[in-house]
Design a protein around this motif. Structure first.
Motif, PDB file in Angstrom:
ATOM      1  N   PHE A 138       0.426  -1.149  -0.049  1.00 24.04           N
ATOM      2  CA  PHE A 138      -0.189  -0.173  -0.084  1.00 24.04           C
ATOM      3  C   PHE A 138       0.863   1.365   0.056  1.00 24.04           C
ATOM      4  N   GLY A 141       0.782   3.523  -3.070  1.00 24.66           N
ATOM      5  CA  GLY A 141       0.126   4.942  -2.438  1.00 24.66           C
ATOM      6  C   GLY A 141       0.995   5.872  -2.978  1.00 24.66           C
ATOM      7  N   GLY A 178       0.729   6.845  -6.683  1.00 21.08           N
ATOM      8  CA  GLY A 178       0.190   6.786  -7.595  1.00 21.08           C
ATOM      9  C   GLY A 178      -0.740   8.664  -7.171  1.00 21.08           C
ATOM     10  N   LEU A 179      -0.251   8.275  -5.995  1.00 19.55           N
ATOM     11  CA  LEU A 179      -0.033   9.809  -4.804  1.00 19.55           C
ATOM     12  C   LEU A 179       0.810  11.412  -6.446  1.00 19.55           C
ATOM     13  N   CYS A 190      -3.458  -1.957  -5.487  1.00 17.01           N
ATOM     14  CA  CYS A 190      -3.488  -0.429  -4.909  1.00 17.01           C
ATOM     15  C   CYS A 190      -3.419   1.032  -5.659  1.00 17.01           C
ATOM     16  N   PHE A 191      -2.477   0.810  -6.811  1.00 16.03           N
ATOM     17  CA  PHE A 191      -2.123   1.450  -7.707  1.00 16.03           C
ATOM     18  C   PHE A 191      -3.165   3.213  -7.854  1.00 16.03           C
ATOM     19  N   VAL A 228      -5.622   5.068  -5.663  1.00 21.26           N
ATOM     20  CA  VAL A 228      -5.490   5.800  -4.856  1.00 21.26           C
ATOM     21  C   VAL A 228      -5.235   7.236  -6.546  1.00 21.26           C
ATOM     22  N   THR A 239      -7.075  10.841  -6.149  1.00 24.46           N
ATOM     23  CA  THR A 239      -6.870  12.247  -6.079  1.00 24.46           C
ATOM     24  C   THR A 239      -6.375  13.268  -7.335  1.00 24.46           C
ATOM     25  N   PHE A 270      -7.932   6.200  -0.580  1.00 24.01           N
ATOM     26  CA  PHE A 270      -6.833   5.266   0.528  1.00 24.01           C
ATOM     27  C   PHE A 270      -7.687   4.042   1.212  1.00 24.01           C
ATOM     28  N   ALA A 322      -7.728   1.667  -2.001  1.00 29.24           N
ATOM     29  CA  ALA A 322      -6.438   0.769  -1.964  1.00 29.24           C
ATOM     30  C   ALA A 322      -5.872  -0.151  -0.534  1.00 29.24           C
ATOM     31  N   ILE A 323      -5.994   0.029   0.711  1.00 29.55           N
ATOM     32  CA  ILE A 323      -5.390  -0.385   1.778  1.00 29.55           C
ATOM     33  C   ILE A 323      -6.102  -1.445   1.885  1.00 29.55           C
ATOM     34  N   ILE A 331      -6.349   3.844   8.327  1.00 28.08           N
ATOM     35  CA  ILE A 331      -6.751   5.333   7.276  1.00 28.08           C
ATOM     36  C   ILE A 331      -7.944   5.566   8.388  1.00 28.08           C
TER      37      ILE A 331
END
Length: 288
Positions: free
Chosen positions: A74, A78, A81-82, A136-137, A140, A144, A186, A189-190, A243
């Protein structure tokens, strides 16, 4: 006391419903409606949970390993991705080049990537973390990006009329407005990172909750396998709650109680600062 009783009413109702379902399950098993070999009685599952957590304590090592793989995946997915979403929101050309590859990665099934990821990263923790990061990419990234590019035009015009720079608009307007949606990404994604880590464990691993559940299922120890499955659900709940707690702390203005508590703490801090600097107007030091 009356307020506490009112808050306990929904909890009691849920517990009664749960107890009713367990009783029906036990009755169905006792009357032969369900096959107890494939779906054991609840009391046998409870006994397996006791064995895994108290008597043998075999679950803890697997639990920690899967937790590490999912959380590390994650963090990697994360952060990537962010970062790409922020860059895409600031530069249209960058967005046009990045978005198609992000969409392509999302539409590719994670299960299909598992053999390739294992071949690239080997049989250790790296392959589980990598698959968790891959799956999980996208949540996020897309949350975002959408949040940072959908700014209220009236508020944006007000910032510009006050002479705000591009950096001030980004940090003071876009980011705070985007935080609720970012944290929603998030939370998705987690849980997907946990799915990715467990899928990789199913393919190849020597430890982890996925491995433990697979071994128990192959030996037809279904009560222990379901206990391991419930442990996996518990792990997902723990990750999601982490989260959720972070969301509650960072995006405090969405909840009246949290906003009032933060406001009280800040007023108290400002009062102490103003008292330590006599002669200045009240609150001046903190507002400049």
């Amino acid at each position: 006391m009356g307020h506490l009783a009112i808050r306990l009413v929904p909890v009691i109702k849920h517990l009664l419903v749960f107890a009713g379902l367990i009783a029906l399950w036990e009755l169905a098993a006792a009357t032969g409606v369900i096959d107890v070999i494939l779906l054991p009685e609840p009391h046998k599952i409870a006994a397996s949970i006791w064995e895994l957590y108290v008597e043998n304590r075999t679950i803890y090592r697997h639990f920690i390993i899967t937790f590490y793989e999912a959380f590390a995946g994650f963090l990697v997915g994360g952060v990537l991705g962010l970062a790409l979403a922020v860059g895409s929101s600031l530069n249209d050309s960058f967005r046009r080049y990045v978005s198609p590859y992000a969409i392509l990665l999302n539409v590719t099934p994670g299960l299909a990537l598992t053999p390739i990821v294992i071949a690239w990263f080997g049989f250790g923790y790296s392959s589980k973390i990598a698959l968790g990061a891959i799956v999980c990419f996208f949540p996020v990234f897309v949350n975002t990006l959408l949040a940072l590019t959908r700014t209220d035009e009236d508020t944006l015009e007000m910032f510009r009329s006050m002479g705000a720079s591009r950096a001030q608009v980004f940090w003071k307007l876009r980011v705070p407005a985007a935080l609720p949606m970012i944290f929603a990404g998030f939370k998705i994604a987690i849980t997907t990172a946990l799915v990715g880590a467990v899928v990789a464990e199913f393919s190849q691993a020597t430890a982890g909750i996925g491995v433990l559940m697979q071994r128990l299922s192959f030996s037809l120890n279904m009560s222990a396998a379901i206990a391991a499955l419930l442990s996996m659900s518990l792990l997902g709940l723990i990750l999601f709650s982490l989260i959720e707690i972070l969301d509650d702390r960072v995006v405090f203005w969405r909840r009246t109680e949290r906003m009032d508590a933060v406001g009280r703490r800040r007023r108290a801090r400002w009062s102490v600062t103003d008292a330590a600097t006599p002669g200045e107007p009240q609150g001046r030091k903190n507002l400049t």
